[in-house]
Scaffold this motif. Structure first.
Motif, PDB file in Angstrom:
ATOM      1  N   THR A  10       0.936  -1.221   0.251  1.00 52.43           N
ATOM      2  CA  THR A  10      -0.105  -0.050   0.034  1.00 52.43           C
ATOM      3  C   THR A  10       0.852   1.083  -0.025  1.00 52.43           C
ATOM      4  O   THR A  10       1.869   1.482   0.925  1.00 52.43           O
ATOM      5  N   VAL A  11       0.686   2.057  -1.148  1.00 52.09           N
ATOM      6  CA  VAL A  11       1.331   3.314  -1.179  1.00 52.09           C
ATOM      7  C   VAL A  11       0.447   4.554  -0.545  1.00 52.09           C
ATOM      8  O   VAL A  11      -0.681   4.586  -1.240  1.00 52.09           O
ATOM      9  N   GLU A  12       0.897   5.297   0.246  1.00 53.02           N
ATOM     10  CA  GLU A  12       0.246   6.382   0.742  1.00 53.02           C
ATOM     11  C   GLU A  12       0.821   7.765   0.844  1.00 53.02           C
ATOM     12  O   GLU A  12       1.814   7.964   1.071  1.00 53.02           O
ATOM     13  N   ARG A  13       0.004   8.685   0.312  1.00 55.34           N
ATOM     14  CA  ARG A  13       0.676  10.210   0.504  1.00 55.34           C
ATOM     15  C   ARG A  13       0.227  10.745   1.597  1.00 55.34           C
ATOM     16  O   ARG A  13      -1.153  10.778   1.859  1.00 55.34           O
ATOM     17  N   TRP A  14       1.068  11.338   2.227  1.00 52.03           N
ATOM     18  CA  TRP A  14       0.472  12.277   3.805  1.00 52.03           C
ATOM     19  C   TRP A  14       0.860  13.398   3.744  1.00 52.03           C
ATOM     20  O   TRP A  14       1.650  14.099   2.957  1.00 52.03           O
ATOM     21  N   ALA A  15       0.165  14.525   4.341  1.00 53.68           N
ATOM     22  CA  ALA A  15       0.175  15.927   4.253  1.00 53.68           C
ATOM     23  C   ALA A  15       1.653  16.328   5.047  1.00 53.68           C
ATOM     24  O   ALA A  15       2.128  17.397   4.351  1.00 53.68           O
ATOM     25  N   SER A  16       2.386  15.471   5.968  1.00 50.24           N
ATOM     26  CA  SER A  16       3.429  15.806   6.546  1.00 50.24           C
ATOM     27  C   SER A  16       3.619  14.557   7.356  1.00 50.24           C
ATOM     28  O   SER A  16       3.213  13.619   7.440  1.00 50.24           O
ATOM     29  N   ILE A  17       5.224  14.549   7.700  1.00 54.81           N
ATOM     30  CA  ILE A  17       5.768  13.599   8.483  1.00 54.81           C
ATOM     31  C   ILE A  17       4.844  13.498   9.747  1.00 54.81           C
ATOM     32  O   ILE A  17       4.794  12.349  10.244  1.00 54.81           O
ATOM     33  N   ASP A  18       4.850  14.539  10.329  1.00 59.49           N
ATOM     34  CA  ASP A  18       3.954  14.675  11.684  1.00 59.49           C
ATOM     35  C   ASP A  18       2.687  13.843  11.638  1.00 59.49           C
ATOM     36  O   ASP A  18       2.191  13.000  12.497  1.00 59.49           O
ATOM     37  N   ALA A  19       2.012  14.214  10.592  1.00 62.11           N
ATOM     38  CA  ALA A  19       0.591  13.499  10.272  1.00 62.11           C
ATOM     39  C   ALA A  19       0.843  12.040  10.364  1.00 62.11           C
ATOM     40  O   ALA A  19      -0.178  11.335  10.899  1.00 62.11           O
ATOM     41  N   TYR A  20       1.692  11.356   9.538  1.00 69.03           N
ATOM     42  CA  TYR A  20       2.021  10.086   9.603  1.00 69.03           C
ATOM     43  C   TYR A  20       2.314   9.646  11.050  1.00 69.03           C
ATOM     44  O   TYR A  20       1.862   8.437  11.645  1.00 69.03           O
ATOM     45  N   ARG A  21       3.370  10.240  11.706  1.00 66.32           N
ATOM     46  CA  ARG A  21       3.686   9.684  12.966  1.00 66.32           C
ATOM     47  C   ARG A  21       2.848   9.824  14.115  1.00 66.32           C
ATOM     48  O   ARG A  21       2.893   9.028  14.934  1.00 66.32           O
ATOM     49  N   TYR A  22       1.789  10.616  13.987  1.00 63.65           N
ATOM     50  CA  TYR A  22       0.671  10.783  15.059  1.00 63.65           C
ATOM     51  C   TYR A  22      -0.276   9.659  14.973  1.00 63.65           C
ATOM     52  O   TYR A  22      -0.869   9.260  15.624  1.00 63.65           O
ATOM     53  N   ASP A  23      -0.237   8.971  13.515  1.00 64.46           N
ATOM     54  CA  ASP A  23      -1.427   7.917  13.094  1.00 64.46           C
ATOM     55  C   ASP A  23      -1.024   6.656  13.931  1.00 64.46           C
ATOM     56  O   ASP A  23       0.182   6.379  14.250  1.00 64.46           O
ATOM     57  N   ARG A  24      -1.988   6.011  14.821  1.00 65.91           N
ATOM     58  CA  ARG A  24      -1.805   4.912  15.210  1.00 65.91           C
ATOM     59  C   ARG A  24      -1.159   3.734  14.494  1.00 65.91           C
ATOM     60  O   ARG A  24      -0.525   2.762  15.210  1.00 65.91           O
ATOM     61  N   ASP A  25      -1.272   3.684  13.177  1.00 67.05           N
ATOM     62  CA  ASP A  25      -0.530   2.549  12.605  1.00 67.05           C
ATOM     63  C   ASP A  25       0.935   2.855  11.816  1.00 67.05           C
ATOM     64  O   ASP A  25       1.573   2.113  11.356  1.00 67.05           O
ATOM     65  N   ALA A  26       1.418   4.005  12.625  1.00 67.03           N
ATOM     66  CA  ALA A  26       2.696   4.446  11.993  1.00 67.03           C
ATOM     67  C   ALA A  26       3.692   3.417  12.152  1.00 67.03           C
ATOM     68  O   ALA A  26       4.720   3.248  11.757  1.00 67.03           O
ATOM     69  N   ALA A  27       3.653   2.625  13.410  1.00 65.43           N
ATOM     70  CA  ALA A  27       4.420   1.658  13.893  1.00 65.43           C
ATOM     71  C   ALA A  27       4.212   0.250  13.694  1.00 65.43           C
ATOM     72  O   ALA A  27       4.742  -0.699  13.958  1.00 65.43           O
ATOM     73  N   MET A  28       3.207  -0.085  12.600  1.00 63.89           N
ATOM     74  CA  MET A  28       2.898  -1.437  12.254  1.00 63.89           C
ATOM     75  C   MET A  28       4.013  -1.863  11.556  1.00 63.89           C
ATOM     76  O   MET A  28       4.642  -1.307  10.746  1.00 63.89           O
ATOM     77  N   PRO A  29       4.132  -3.276  11.766  1.00 62.51           N
ATOM     78  CA  PRO A  29       5.213  -4.006  10.802  1.00 62.51           C
ATOM     79  C   PRO A  29       5.115  -3.652   9.298  1.00 62.51           C
ATOM     80  O   PRO A  29       4.113  -3.702   8.828  1.00 62.51           O
TER      81      PRO A  29
END
Length: 225
Positions: free
Chosen positions: A76-95
Motif C-alpha cells: 500500500t502506497v500512501e501520500r501524507w500531508a506531513s511527517i508529523d501527520a503520519y507519525r501521529y497515526d496509530r498505524d505508524a509503527a505497524m510492521p
C-alpha cells in the motif's frame, strides 16, 4: 477475489493519474509478505485498513493498494500531508510500514500510478544500514537515470527512508522483460525477469544491496488528488 480489470474505468487523463506521487509530500509504503492462498483476504484487509486510516485522519491524502502478480506481497502506497501527520497515526509503527521522502524521478514526471496504459508496475523495497542510506540512494538514483534511457522504461521514482534505513522504487515499464533486458544490458549480468534481477544484483553487491523487485497489479485507490 480481486480482479486485475477492476480499475479499468480509470481515465489515463484524470487528475488521479498525475498527482498520486508528489515530490512535495512524504509517502508511506506498507509491505506485507504473504503466501499465495492468503492473497484475496490480504487485499481486502489492506483496503479496509487504508479506508480506516483515511476516515480517522485528514493527514492521509490518498492511498493505492498493489498486489504482486506472484501472490507473495501486498504493498500500500500512501501520500501524507506531513511527517508529523503520519507519525501521529496509530498505524505508524505497524510492521512493514515505513515513511519516505522523494529522491528523484525520471521519465514521465510524476511516475504515473493509476494510468492503465502506462505499462506494468514494478516496485522495489529494501532495507539497508542507515549510515549507508544516502550513498546507496544516490547509487539507486544513478541506476534509475540509466534505466530511464533504455527502451521500455516509462518512468521511475526513487524514495529514501525517513523512519528507517530503506529505499523504495516505484517504476513503470512496458513489460517485466523490458526491465530485465535493460538490467542485463547495463550490468552485463544475465536476467530474464525481476526475480533473476534480484538474484544478480545481490551477487554483484555481495549482499550489501538486496533489491526485491516484483511486478504488481493496482487493485484499489482512494482519497484526494
Amino acid at each position: 477475489m480481486y480482479d486485475r480489470t477492476m480499475l479499468m474505468s480509470l481515465s489515463c487523463e484524470s487528475k488521479d493519474t498525475m498527482m498520486f506521487l508528489d515530490k512535495r509530500r512524504p509517502h508511506a509504503f506498507r509491505e506485507r509478505h504473504i503466501v499465495p492462498h492468503e492473497m484475496d483476504k490480504a487485499v481486502e484487509d489492506a483496503i479496509a485498513a487504508a479506508e480506516r486510516r483515511m476516515s480517522r485522519h485528514s493527514g492521509l491524502e490518498n492511498y493505492a493498494v498493489h498486489a504482486a502478480q506472484d501472490r507473495t506481497r501486498i504493498v500500500t502506497v500512501e501520500r501524507w500531508a506531513s511527517i508529523d501527520a503520519y507519525r501521529y497515526d496509530r498505524d505508524a509503527a505497524m510492521p512493514g510500514s515505513q515513511l519516505y521522502d522523494w529522491g528523484a524521478t525520471g521519465g514521465i514526471v510524476p511516475t504515473p500510478l493509476a494510468d492503465k496504459y502506462a505499462g506494468v508496475i514494478i516496485i522495489d523495497i529494501f532495507r539497508i544500514w542507515r549510515p549507508l542510506l544516502h550513498p546507496v540512494s544516490a547509487f539507486t538514483i544513478r541506476n534509475g537515470r540509466a534505466f530511464n534511457q533504455e527502451p521500455g522504461c516509462i518512468s521511475t521514482t526513487v524514495f529514501r527512508g525517513i523512519t528507517a534505513g530503506a529505499i523504495a522504487t516505484y517504476a513503470r515499464w512496458e513489460s517485466p522483460h523490458a526491465f530485465a533486458a535493460a538490467f542485463s544490458k547495463l550490468t552485463g549480468r544475465h536476467a530474464v525477469d525481476p526475480d533473476s534481477v534480484n538474484h544478480a544484483a545481490r551477487r554483484m553487491t555481495m549482499g550489501l544491496i538486496r533489491p526485491d523487485y516484483h511486478v504488481y497489479d493496482l487493485v484499489a485507490v482512494g482519497g484526494a488528488v
